[in-house]
Design a protein around this motif. Sequence first.
Motif, PDB file in Angstrom:
ATOM      1  N   LEU A  81     105.857   8.841  98.214  1.00 36.25           N
ATOM      2  CA  LEU A  81     107.110   9.144  97.186  1.00 36.25           C
ATOM      3  C   LEU A  81     107.074   8.106  95.622  1.00 36.25           C
ATOM      4  CD1 LEU A  81     108.161  12.556  98.287  1.00 36.25           C
ATOM      5  CD2 LEU A  81     105.720  11.844  97.460  1.00 36.25           C
ATOM      6  N   ILE A 109     110.245  14.250  91.045  1.00 29.86           N
ATOM      7  CA  ILE A 109     109.634  13.222  90.175  1.00 29.86           C
ATOM      8  C   ILE A 109     108.392  13.093  89.883  1.00 29.86           C
ATOM      9  CG2 ILE A 109     110.516  11.311  92.109  1.00 29.86           C
ATOM     10  CD1 ILE A 109     108.561  11.314  93.761  1.00 29.86           C
ATOM     11  N   ASN A 110     107.954  12.288  88.892  1.00 30.73           N
ATOM     12  CA  ASN A 110     106.425  12.403  88.379  1.00 30.73           C
ATOM     13  C   ASN A 110     105.836  11.169  89.145  1.00 30.73           C
ATOM     14  OD1 ASN A 110     104.830  14.028  86.873  1.00 30.73           O
ATOM     15  ND2 ASN A 110     104.510  12.523  86.030  1.00 30.73           N
ATOM     16  N   ALA A 111     105.249  11.476  89.995  1.00 27.47           N
ATOM     17  CA  ALA A 111     103.685  10.839  90.719  1.00 27.47           C
ATOM     18  C   ALA A 111     102.668  10.572  90.613  1.00 27.47           C
ATOM     19  CB  ALA A 111     104.404  10.470  92.424  1.00 27.47           C
ATOM     20  N   ARG A 112     101.812   8.967  91.017  1.00 26.52           N
ATOM     21  CA  ARG A 112     100.762   9.426  90.938  1.00 26.52           C
ATOM     22  C   ARG A 112      99.990   9.286  91.796  1.00 26.52           C
ATOM     23  NH1 ARG A 112      98.176   4.481  92.746  1.00 26.52           N
ATOM     24  NH2 ARG A 112     100.522   3.994  93.650  1.00 26.52           N
ATOM     25  N   GLU A 162      97.909  12.662  87.861  1.00 23.22           N
ATOM     26  CA  GLU A 162      99.501  12.609  88.260  1.00 23.22           C
ATOM     27  C   GLU A 162     100.423  13.970  88.199  1.00 23.22           C
ATOM     28  OE1 GLU A 162     101.754  10.556  85.074  1.00 23.22           O
ATOM     29  OE2 GLU A 162     101.128   8.957  85.689  1.00 23.22           O
ATOM     30  N   ARG A 166     106.898   5.079  95.863  1.00 21.35           N
ATOM     31  CA  ARG A 166     105.607   4.040  95.626  1.00 21.35           C
ATOM     32  C   ARG A 166     104.985   4.932  94.890  1.00 21.35           C
ATOM     33  NH1 ARG A 166     102.723  -0.892  97.819  1.00 21.35           N
ATOM     34  NH2 ARG A 166     104.938  -1.417  98.358  1.00 21.35           N
ATOM     35  N   HIS A 167     104.787   5.848  95.070  1.00 17.51           N
ATOM     36  CA  HIS A 167     104.001   6.378  94.047  1.00 17.51           C
ATOM     37  C   HIS A 167     104.082   7.146  92.633  1.00 17.51           C
ATOM     38  CE1 HIS A 167     100.790   6.685  97.308  1.00 17.51           C
ATOM     39  NE2 HIS A 167      99.867   6.685  96.617  1.00 17.51           N
ATOM     40  N   ALA A 168     105.921   6.889  92.606  1.00 16.74           N
ATOM     41  CA  ALA A 168     106.652   7.153  91.490  1.00 16.74           C
ATOM     42  C   ALA A 168     107.339   5.724  90.738  1.00 16.74           C
ATOM     43  CB  ALA A 168     108.006   8.051  91.780  1.00 16.74           C
ATOM     44  N   LEU A 170      98.603   9.753  98.440  1.00 20.66           N
ATOM     45  CA  LEU A 170      99.499  10.676  98.016  1.00 20.66           C
ATOM     46  C   LEU A 170      98.381  11.726  97.534  1.00 20.66           C
ATOM     47  CD1 LEU A 170     101.966  10.650  95.464  1.00 20.66           C
ATOM     48  CD2 LEU A 170     100.445  12.577  95.866  1.00 20.66           C
TER      49      LEU A 170
END
Lengths: 430, 165
Positions: free
Chosen positions: A10, A25-28, A152, A12-14, A118
Amino acid sequence: MTMTITEKILARHAGLEEVRPGMLINARVDIALGNDITAPIAIDVFRKAGAKKVFDRDRIVLVPDHFAPNKDIESAEQCKIMRDFAREHQISHYFEIGEAGVEHALLPEKGIVGPGDLVVGADSHTCTYGALGAFATGVGSTDLAAAMLTGELWFKVPETIKFVYHGKRRPWVSGKDLILYTIGRIGVDGALYRAMEFTGETVRGLTMADRLTMANMAIEAGGKNGIFIPDAITEAYVQGRAERPYEFYFSDPDAAYHSVIEIDVGKIEPQVSFPHLPSNARGISQVGDVRIDQSIIGSCTNGRIEDLRVAASILKGRHAAPGMRLIILPATPAVYRQAMHEGLFDIFLDAGAVISLPTCGPCLGGYMGILAKGERSVATTNRNFVGRMGHPGSEVYLAGPAVAAATAVAGRLAGPEQLILGTEPLLIPN
Amino acid sequence: MKIRGRIWKFGDNIDTDAIIPARYLNIWDPQGLAAHCMEDADPEFMKKMRPGDILVGGENFGCGSSREHAPIAIKAAGIACVVAKRFARIFYRNSFNMGLPIFESTELWGLVENGAEIEVDADAGLIRIVGAAADPLKIPPVPPFMQQLIADGGLMNHLAKGKAK
């Protein structure tokens, strides 16, 4: 700072150094998935928002599997909405009938999802891909619309419960039995909002098929995701399949957990979850005398070739009990072909089974094996809620492929050992 | 936002198959789904309920499938809001994303019977049981981001507003 595998993926993707449980969070998103039930609503939401273009036509996966091949006119319309959208946006991972299978069997098999990804899917069993060491979770149709548009999505970082499995598995005990037992122990809300991390010497020895089965049912304990630490078995599975570069993440040895649950696998016998909750799990020796009308072997939980081999090993030279409807659903076209090449179809047909096309079909009461009032089905599927497979007065008993096959032969709930030892009076040797 | 209405009480683990059985998932028109709202939990529900009524659930309300058809069916049936001890996470997310008001209260379920009238004051974070002398029940606060989602009218409107800024 130490983190679990879920937190690391999470973070890494955020684009963050670290995340903590409870953070929003906002994640890719690497892959966004929809099916013929959930995508039509997502597409409607997408269009109503004035969206014109998807964020990446290679990162969206659309699979007609629930009521496809179309079971009725309404289903045909829904599939058409998805097909038209896939054409309009040139979605590279749209699977037409003949290529499509049960989505959560199809995506790992095709290498569309991989370790460290993700993944969000508008289907609750999207958590299956955690078997590969990915963060994968089910979302709704509006979430899918947002992910298709922006690439996202918002997430609340979950706390993690660590499950440590140790000891040697008894004969016929599969990943399905471990997860039914686990849900029985913690309840259908035992992991609500939390990540379930499956670890320990026993799971390190599990095949990818068994891991996929276990991660698949994390949602049945309320889990946000189920996840395994990637290892040599993961590497061997994704080698030659993965469409994109993948990355292995590992939990830090001193990562913080909500709780740690130790499970002695040596005590677990093949399991059956009684109606109407997956948590009503009992060992096969405790099931009593329950007459069964139908046996379903398939689904995203247990429709892989390994599952069909287990069923075939029990059905070989035997026949389903009189009045038993035995329905086998290979989960993907590749599984279908493999089962055919290995001669499993002959075994199934000799046992009196019908072999269905790859579809979710009966698992959610769609078609291909709906129950009448008062009827009972054993099923290798994942839910046994009221009305799940048909009439609200019908019943579903969840089990692994070994118990489902043995039950088909015995005509009542039975495990392979009862069958082989001949302790069931209704046995009809072929 | 204040919501006042008559309640319908359900137990623990009301799953999405009970809210909208999968056999109706070949429908995606909201009114078509609403016709079968709660059918496998109470087959008479749609005959008995009136628009503006409130659902009260126990633990893990909305567990099971990710189908957004569940909150869509509830909203289209005219249910004003859902109050439960706890919600399953996908149902919780979906409700905020598509604009069905939901509230957590571990206490309410044990204090009311079918047909009771309650008033939810979302801004003050309180639930009052109409006609009861007891103090109002506190609703745990919703994170600011999710309050914004509701204020913006759901996720897609929220994204559109973010883009416009």
